[in-house]
Design a protein around this motif. Sequence first.
Motif, mmCIF file in Angstrom:
data_model
loop_
_atom_site.group_PDB
_atom_site.id
_atom_site.type_symbol
_atom_site.label_atom_id
_atom_site.label_comp_id
_atom_site.label_asym_id
_atom_site.label_seq_id
_atom_site.Cartn_x
_atom_site.Cartn_y
_atom_site.Cartn_z
ATOM 1 N N ALA A 51 -27.350 31.862 -10.439
ATOM 2 C CA ALA A 51 -26.139 31.246 -9.846
ATOM 3 C C ALA A 51 -25.584 33.283 -10.715
ATOM 4 O O ALA A 51 -25.764 33.526 -11.325
ATOM 5 C CB ALA A 51 -25.300 30.835 -10.842
ATOM 6 N N ILE A 52 -25.330 34.166 -9.679
ATOM 7 C CA ILE A 52 -24.999 35.188 -10.523
ATOM 8 C C ILE A 52 -23.289 35.652 -11.203
ATOM 9 O O ILE A 52 -22.991 35.891 -11.645
ATOM 10 C CB ILE A 52 -24.734 36.075 -9.152
ATOM 11 C CG1 ILE A 52 -23.578 35.863 -7.715
ATOM 12 C CG2 ILE A 52 -25.720 37.096 -8.530
ATOM 13 C CD1 ILE A 52 -23.154 37.104 -7.291
ATOM 14 N N ALA A 53 -22.189 34.541 -11.180
ATOM 15 C CA ALA A 53 -21.237 34.227 -11.921
ATOM 16 C C ALA A 53 -20.576 33.555 -11.661
ATOM 17 O O ALA A 53 -21.109 31.982 -10.495
ATOM 18 C CB ALA A 53 -20.549 35.201 -11.039
ATOM 19 N N ARG A 84 -20.805 40.738 -2.540
ATOM 20 C CA ARG A 84 -22.673 40.345 -2.940
ATOM 21 C C ARG A 84 -22.791 39.997 -1.731
ATOM 22 O O ARG A 84 -24.544 39.473 -1.579
ATOM 23 C CB ARG A 84 -22.749 39.621 -4.573
ATOM 24 C CG ARG A 84 -22.369 40.318 -5.126
ATOM 25 C CD ARG A 84 -23.301 41.139 -5.783
ATOM 26 N NE ARG A 84 -24.502 40.896 -6.285
ATOM 27 C CZ ARG A 84 -23.985 40.908 -7.466
ATOM 28 N NH1 ARG A 84 -23.987 40.863 -8.513
ATOM 29 N NH2 ARG A 84 -25.508 40.424 -8.104
ATOM 30 N N GLN A 85 -22.095 39.803 -0.826
ATOM 31 C CA GLN A 85 -23.344 38.715 0.572
ATOM 32 C C GLN A 85 -23.870 37.855 0.644
ATOM 33 O O GLN A 85 -24.691 37.283 0.677
ATOM 34 C CB GLN A 85 -23.574 39.745 1.556
ATOM 35 C CG GLN A 85 -23.468 41.123 1.370
ATOM 36 C CD GLN A 85 -24.080 41.750 2.234
ATOM 37 O OE1 GLN A 85 -25.294 42.287 1.967
ATOM 38 N NE2 GLN A 85 -23.321 42.514 3.674
ATOM 39 N N THR A 86 -22.801 36.362 -1.018
ATOM 40 C CA THR A 86 -23.471 35.127 -0.517
ATOM 41 C C THR A 86 -22.564 34.122 -0.603
ATOM 42 O O THR A 86 -21.429 34.524 -0.409
ATOM 43 C CB THR A 86 -23.588 35.514 -2.308
ATOM 44 O OG1 THR A 86 -24.579 34.440 -2.329
ATOM 45 C CG2 THR A 86 -23.050 35.940 -3.155
ATOM 46 N N GLY A 87 -22.734 32.878 -0.726
ATOM 47 C CA GLY A 87 -21.973 32.401 -0.273
ATOM 48 C C GLY A 87 -21.330 31.289 -2.065
ATOM 49 O O GLY A 87 -21.576 31.981 -3.149
ATOM 50 N N ASP A 139 -28.517 33.452 -6.470
ATOM 51 C CA ASP A 139 -27.538 34.040 -5.873
ATOM 52 C C ASP A 139 -26.347 33.791 -5.327
ATOM 53 O O ASP A 139 -25.643 34.245 -4.506
ATOM 54 C CB ASP A 139 -28.712 34.662 -5.072
ATOM 55 C CG ASP A 139 -29.102 35.361 -5.335
ATOM 56 O OD1 ASP A 139 -29.709 36.018 -6.536
ATOM 57 O OD2 ASP A 139 -30.546 35.586 -4.318
ATOM 58 N N ARG A 140 -26.269 32.556 -6.105
ATOM 59 C CA ARG A 140 -24.561 31.556 -5.326
ATOM 60 C C ARG A 140 -23.214 31.762 -6.524
ATOM 61 O O ARG A 140 -23.993 32.447 -8.093
ATOM 62 C CB ARG A 140 -24.903 29.993 -5.160
ATOM 63 C CG ARG A 140 -25.688 29.864 -3.842
ATOM 64 C CD ARG A 140 -25.200 30.163 -2.933
ATOM 65 N NE ARG A 140 -25.673 29.783 -1.916
ATOM 66 C CZ ARG A 140 -26.457 30.709 -1.082
ATOM 67 N NH1 ARG A 140 -26.941 31.313 -1.095
ATOM 68 N NH2 ARG A 140 -27.205 30.243 0.067
#
Length: 229
Positions: A51-53, A84-87, A139-140
């Motif tokens: 996860a990015i955050a 970040r173009q993610t979900g 990457d979420r």
Amino acid sequence: MIREQEIYLPTLSVSYGASGAYCGVRQSQLVVVVDVIDMSTTLETALENGAIAVFGASPTGRRVPFPVNPRGIGQVAGRLARDRQTGVVLIGEPRTGPLCTQRVRCQEVLEGLAEAGIWDPPIFPNMGKDTAHMVDFRDRVVIAVTDAGGTVFDVAYTAGGHVLTGTVARTGAGRSIEPAGRAVARAVNLAKQLKLGICVVAASPHALEDVIAAHHLAELIISTGFLNH
């Protein structure tokens, strides 16, 4: 001659619940939320799995004697995901039962996400390391909307604080000391960068696992030499 405002004297405290988090922010401390069963364990698992955050937020209708803003947290998380173009993945409670109940409790966060252009994110139960068996966190952006840890995170964040989470529980890859060490490293590095103290907050003063874990994390922080900066 060193001016007074340039002197950095790091502090460390252990506190409890929403009031402890609020006081930590007011005392210029970074807040580390510890909710072992299961919010901070779920979020540590999310970070471990890419996860990015991660964020916490108060459920809709949760009554607490300090300001909370789950809608605002949804907006911030949604803008980050969009940039970040993610979900976004939501972690909700109760752990079992109809999805509509979780959605009602996440309503304000969902409204904030929608305002940021993120619509209808999936919601998964707050089950610590086992949540990773249900969702790909890679990457979420993850938001845990929970009564204890989520609300404490929200109180500190809404008060203008910098907020992290930590746990001493196993998260799937390795022994429990490893996630605890990662949480301590994150807290110490960010506190030094921002020139803040650290307040480790047990999400519930009535949950012995949170209280013991918070004190253990504080001992690990001391062992890094943080207070000798």
